[in-house]
Design a protein around this motif. Structure first.
Motif: not given
Length: 170
Positions: A34-36, A59-66, A70-74, A79-86
């Protein structure tokens, strides 16, 4: 969730010891996302002629951040599905733009519609839905600028017409 909130970060000897560190929680991940997004004018700022390239880049930068999140955290499934949908919404925006934004160069399409404006509105609606769901689920305050893309709150008469508003769980 049934996860252990700590992870082993090291082992020490001669007397044997284990070092532990608290895992990042879903709330922490959601807050970081959210802060990002609060600093991304693509989602809420006024757009002007010649902004297409900057919007695609953002948009490309935000995709890379998301993707990194998704890779970094368990994280939990919701939340995983919401970030993938975004992330999919940003990918769709870039796909609609075409190579190097060529589909946005001439704002009016053959139907007379502003392709860039329509794609941007679609992106903001999709992302706003998931930002609202995440903010509600994890009780995160949204700044005024980003809140412009959130769906409207339910009105009192909505509850009287057959149900209450529920932010979907994933």
């Amino acid at each position: 969730m049934g996860r252990i909130p700590y992870e082993q970060t090291g082992v020490s000897t001669p007397v044997f010891g284990v070092e532990w560190q608290k895992k990042s929680t879903d709330h922490t991940i959601a807050h970081e996302v959210i802060v990002f997004l609060e600093d991304r004018r693509l989602l809420f700022g006024d757009r002007h002629v010649e902004d297409e390239r900057f919007c695609i880049s953002s948009a490309l930068q935000i995709r890379a951040f998301l993707t990194e999140q998704l890779r970094r955290y368990d994280m939990g499934r919701e939340l995983h599905l919401a970030l993938k949908a975004m992330r999919a919404a940003f990918r769709h925006f870039v796909d609609v733009a075409g190579p190097e934004g060529e589909n946005f160069r001439y704002r009016m399409g053959s139907s007379g519609a502003d392709r860039f404006g329509l794609a941007l509105g679609d992106l903001r609606s999709r992302v706003g839905f998931f930002v609202a769901a995440i903010a509600t689920q994890y009780e995160i305050a949204i700044d005024e600028d980003l809140s412009a893309i959130l769906p409207p709150p339910p009105m009192d008469e909505d509850d009287q017409e057959g149900g209450s508003f529920m932010v979907p769980r994933f």
